[in-house]
Write an enzyme that holds these catalytic residues in place. Structure first.
Site, PDB file in Angstrom:
ATOM      1  N   ILE A  13      41.160  16.352  -4.635  1.00  0.00           N
ATOM      2  CA  ILE A  13      41.736  15.048  -4.276  1.00  0.00           C
ATOM      3  C   ILE A  13      41.898  14.163  -5.514  1.00  0.00           C
ATOM      4  CG2 ILE A  13      41.348  12.938  -2.916  1.00  0.00           C
ATOM      5  CD1 ILE A  13      42.106  15.427  -1.211  1.00  0.00           C
ATOM      6  N   CYS A 140      41.859  14.424   5.951  1.00  0.00           N
ATOM      7  CA  CYS A 140      43.210  14.994   6.099  1.00  0.00           C
ATOM      8  C   CYS A 140      43.602  15.163   7.569  1.00  0.00           C
ATOM      9  CB  CYS A 140      43.273  16.337   5.375  1.00  0.00           C
ATOM     10  SG  CYS A 140      41.871  17.418   5.710  1.00  0.00           S
ATOM     11  N   ASN A 141      42.684  15.684   8.385  1.00  0.00           N
ATOM     12  CA  ASN A 141      42.996  15.879   9.803  1.00  0.00           C
ATOM     13  C   ASN A 141      43.195  14.547  10.512  1.00  0.00           C
ATOM     14  OD1 ASN A 141      43.028  18.717  10.598  1.00  0.00           O
ATOM     15  ND2 ASN A 141      40.962  18.785   9.764  1.00  0.00           N
ATOM     16  N   ARG A 168      41.969  25.094   8.474  1.00  0.00           N
ATOM     17  CA  ARG A 168      41.905  26.072   7.384  1.00  0.00           C
ATOM     18  C   ARG A 168      40.426  26.234   6.971  1.00  0.00           C
ATOM     19  NH1 ARG A 168      39.158  22.931   4.950  1.00  0.00           N
ATOM     20  NH2 ARG A 168      39.671  21.529   3.201  1.00  0.00           N
ATOM     21  N   GLY A 194      38.042  13.179  16.800  1.00  0.00           N
ATOM     22  CA  GLY A 194      38.459  12.184  17.800  1.00  0.00           C
ATOM     23  C   GLY A 194      37.856  10.818  17.503  1.00  0.00           C
ATOM     24  N   HIS A 219      46.174  22.978   7.814  1.00  0.00           N
ATOM     25  CA  HIS A 219      45.641  22.896   9.181  1.00  0.00           C
ATOM     26  C   HIS A 219      46.835  22.870  10.140  1.00  0.00           C
ATOM     27  CE1 HIS A 219      41.769  21.567   7.562  1.00  0.00           C
ATOM     28  NE2 HIS A 219      42.289  20.469   7.069  1.00  0.00           N
ATOM     29  N   GLN A 300      46.259  19.870   3.783  1.00  0.00           N
ATOM     30  CA  GLN A 300      44.976  19.168   3.684  1.00  0.00           C
ATOM     31  C   GLN A 300      44.709  18.594   2.308  1.00  0.00           C
ATOM     32  OE1 GLN A 300      45.266  22.511   3.979  1.00  0.00           O
ATOM     33  NE2 GLN A 300      44.187  23.384   2.233  1.00  0.00           N
TER      34      GLN A 300
HETATM   35  P1  NAD Z   1      36.251  18.952  -4.956  1.00  0.00           P
HETATM   36  O1  NAD Z   1      34.989  19.691  -4.910  1.00  0.00           O
HETATM   37  O2  NAD Z   1      37.525  19.676  -5.131  1.00  0.00           O
HETATM   38  O3  NAD Z   1      36.178  17.864  -6.128  1.00  0.00           O
HETATM   39  C1  NAD Z   1      35.064  17.037  -6.304  1.00  0.00           C
HETATM   40  C2  NAD Z   1      34.953  16.691  -7.784  1.00  0.00           C
HETATM   41  O4  NAD Z   1      33.892  15.758  -7.970  1.00  0.00           O
HETATM   42  C3  NAD Z   1      34.638  17.904  -8.660  1.00  0.00           C
HETATM   43  O5  NAD Z   1      35.487  17.867  -9.784  1.00  0.00           O
HETATM   44  C4  NAD Z   1      33.178  17.686  -9.066  1.00  0.00           C
HETATM   45  O6  NAD Z   1      32.893  18.224 -10.329  1.00  0.00           O
HETATM   46  C5  NAD Z   1      33.111  16.185  -9.093  1.00  0.00           C
HETATM   47  N1  NAD Z   1      31.761  15.630  -8.979  1.00  0.00           N
HETATM   48  C6  NAD Z   1      30.670  16.177  -8.394  1.00  0.00           C
HETATM   49  N2  NAD Z   1      29.613  15.341  -8.481  1.00  0.00           N
HETATM   50  C7  NAD Z   1      30.052  14.240  -9.146  1.00  0.00           C
HETATM   51  C8  NAD Z   1      29.427  13.023  -9.583  1.00  0.00           C
HETATM   52  N3  NAD Z   1      28.149  12.775  -9.333  1.00  0.00           N
HETATM   53  N4  NAD Z   1      30.179  12.115 -10.262  1.00  0.00           N
HETATM   54  C9  NAD Z   1      31.494  12.349 -10.533  1.00  0.00           C
HETATM   55  N5  NAD Z   1      32.126  13.492 -10.169  1.00  0.00           N
HETATM   56  C10 NAD Z   1      31.410  14.418  -9.475  1.00  0.00           C
HETATM   57  O7  NAD Z   1      36.276  18.057  -3.633  1.00  0.00           O
HETATM   58  P2  NAD Z   1      37.560  17.495  -2.892  1.00  0.00           P
HETATM   59  O8  NAD Z   1      38.096  18.549  -2.011  1.00  0.00           O
HETATM   60  O9  NAD Z   1      38.460  16.831  -3.856  1.00  0.00           O
HETATM   61  O10 NAD Z   1      36.883  16.427  -1.929  1.00  0.00           O
HETATM   62  C11 NAD Z   1      36.592  15.117  -2.358  1.00  0.00           C
HETATM   63  C12 NAD Z   1      36.490  14.230  -1.150  1.00  0.00           C
HETATM   64  O11 NAD Z   1      37.770  14.223  -0.489  1.00  0.00           O
HETATM   65  C13 NAD Z   1      35.481  14.675  -0.087  1.00  0.00           C
HETATM   66  O12 NAD Z   1      34.987  13.527   0.552  1.00  0.00           O
HETATM   67  C14 NAD Z   1      36.330  15.471   0.871  1.00  0.00           C
HETATM   68  O13 NAD Z   1      35.775  15.557   2.151  1.00  0.00           O
HETATM   69  C15 NAD Z   1      37.596  14.635   0.869  1.00  0.00           C
HETATM   70  N6  NAD Z   1      38.810  15.348   1.280  1.00  0.00           N
HETATM   71  C16 NAD Z   1      39.050  16.626   0.890  1.00  0.00           C
HETATM   72  C17 NAD Z   1      40.203  17.262   1.319  1.00  0.00           C
HETATM   73  C18 NAD Z   1      40.498  18.681   0.962  1.00  0.00           C
HETATM   74  O14 NAD Z   1      41.209  19.363   1.674  1.00  0.00           O
HETATM   75  N7  NAD Z   1      40.023  19.190  -0.137  1.00  0.00           N
HETATM   76  C19 NAD Z   1      41.114  16.590   2.110  1.00  0.00           C
HETATM   77  C20 NAD Z   1      40.884  15.255   2.436  1.00  0.00           C
HETATM   78  C21 NAD Z   1      39.715  14.639   2.031  1.00  0.00           C
END
Ligand code: NAD
Length: 340
Positions: A13, A140-141, A168, A194, A219, A300
């Site tokens: 993200i 995302c959902n 997914r 929900g 998804h 997503q």
């Molecule tokens: P990710 O694991 O791809 O990325 C997270 C990043 O944060 C990594 O680069 C990691 O090294 C870094 N990180 C870890 N600890 C840290 C810290 N203490 N300080 C700074 N950086 C740190 O995760 P993501 O998929 O990007 O998810 C991030 C957020 O977005 C989560 O809350 C997730 O639920 C949400 N999200 C993810 C998706 C998806 O499909 N991937 C979709 C929507 C929302």
């Protein structure tokens, strides 16, 4: 004013939000935080972002040959707002850091609503985030459901919703999660989606169930809406058509599944081959015995990205009119440029 934005966490993200912010005229990325010297740290630098890291990681980054601009705290101090894109469930720790440095922050959907008390979707509740210090952009959902349901709710069509989420198993770049050869139902009903939708569309009568399947692309949601009025499918489609963040697609035109939808996204040549829009199958919209049925696909990794940009404008009160922010975000990113 050009808003100074820090990206804390440069993963799936974070790297997308960074590019989307960079594309805007009224905000800029002052730096991104990486905790480890992985390939993403190198691409951050190659994309022109200054690299920051927690003080305990500076030595490891520099040993790997990466130029570190400063510590995580120094970056946060320099910013007007932090987009937190760290992995879910470390929000309490991060929120304490932002509060101690007196900074506004956006969290992502992996955190609970209660962390911020305000959740965000640009179509349904932009104004709630105006001037707030902590706001969570829903998952995302939830973003996908809010985008297509809010226009129907606003029109007074909805008596109740039952949505089935076919989720997914993992993101394409993730080799740790699964299942890889199973279908896994969420045995909790309703699934958390929900109640999560209700944080951005209060009062919407919605129940959700979810199953995880071995795919990484998208998804898929199968949505059934009990209607208050006898509305034709064409009327529903007319509500969605003007909205750039919904893309109406046709299975009959070579897009029968998420495989072709993402192939189309790759053909479009966008950053990361993203599909920011929620893809709704026009030829899958049906009304039978007072119930509307439709199917939508959610990329997503990217549907929440424009929402993060709008959330920045709302929290910093750079734009109080939701539509003007949405228009600006979409124009700069190129959301909704292709309508089918
Ligand atoms: P990710 O694991 O791809 O990325 C997270 C990043 O944060 C990594 O680069 C990691 O090294 C870094 N990180 C870890 N600890 C840290 C810290 N203490 N300080 C700074 N950086 C740190 O995760 P993501 O998929 O990007 O998810 C991030 C957020 O977005 C989560 O809350 C997730 O639920 C949400 N999200 C993810 C998706 C998806 O499909 N991937 C979709 C929507 C929302």
């Amino acid at each position: 004013m050009t808003a100074k934005i820090a990206i804390n966490g440069y993963g799936t993200i974070g790297k997308r939000v960074a590019l989307a912010v960079k594309a805007q005229k009224d905000m800029k990325v002052v730096g991104v935080v990486k905790t480890r010297p992985t390939f993403e740290a190198w691409t951050a630098v190659e994309n022109g972002f200054k690299l920051y890291t927690p003080s305990k990681s500076v030595a490891a980054m520099e040993e790997a040959g990466l130029a570190v601009a400063g510590t995580q705290e120094e970056l946060i101090e320099e910013a007007d707002l932090v987009v937190d894109a760290t992995p879910g469930k470390i929000g309490d720790e991060m929120a304490a850091l932002y509060r101690s440095l007196g900074k506004k922050a956006i969290f992502q959907g992996g955190e609970e609503h209660e962390l911020c008390g305000t959740s965000f979707n640009a179509y349904s509740n932009y104004s709630e985030a105006l001037g707030k210090d902590l706001v969570r952009v829903v998952s995302c959902n939830t973003t996908g459901l809010a985008r297509t349901l809010y226009p129907l709710w606003e029109a007074g069509y909805v008596r109740g919703v039952l949505a089935t989420m076919v989720r997914r198993a993992a993101d394409p770049g993730d080799s740790k999660k699964g299942p890889i050869n199973a279908i896994e139902p969420s045995l909790k009903v309703p699934s958390h989606h929900g109640p999560d939708v209700q944080t951005v569309i209060p009062g919407l009568p919605i129940s959700t169930v979810a199953v995880k399947v071995p795919t990484t692309l998208m998804h898929l949601h199968s949505v059934a809406v009990e209607l208050k009025k006898n509305v034709k499918p064409e009327t529903i489609i007319d509500r969605w058509s003007p909205l750039r963040r919904i893309m109406l697609i046709d299975g009959s035109k070579g897009l029968p599944s998420t495989a072709q939808v993402m192939e189309m996204a790759r053909d479009m040549g966008r950053p990361f081959s993203d599909l920011w829009e929620i893809a709704v199958w026009r030829d899958g919209v049906h009304v039978k015995d007072g119930v509307l049925y439709y199917f939508q696909a959610v990329h997503q990794e990217s549907d929440v990205i424009p929402e993060n940009v709008d959330c920045i404008r709302a929290m910093l009160q750079m734009e109080t009119d939701p539509q003007r922010s949405i228009d600006e975000t979409d124009r700069r990113m190129g959301v909704g440029v292709r309508r089918r």
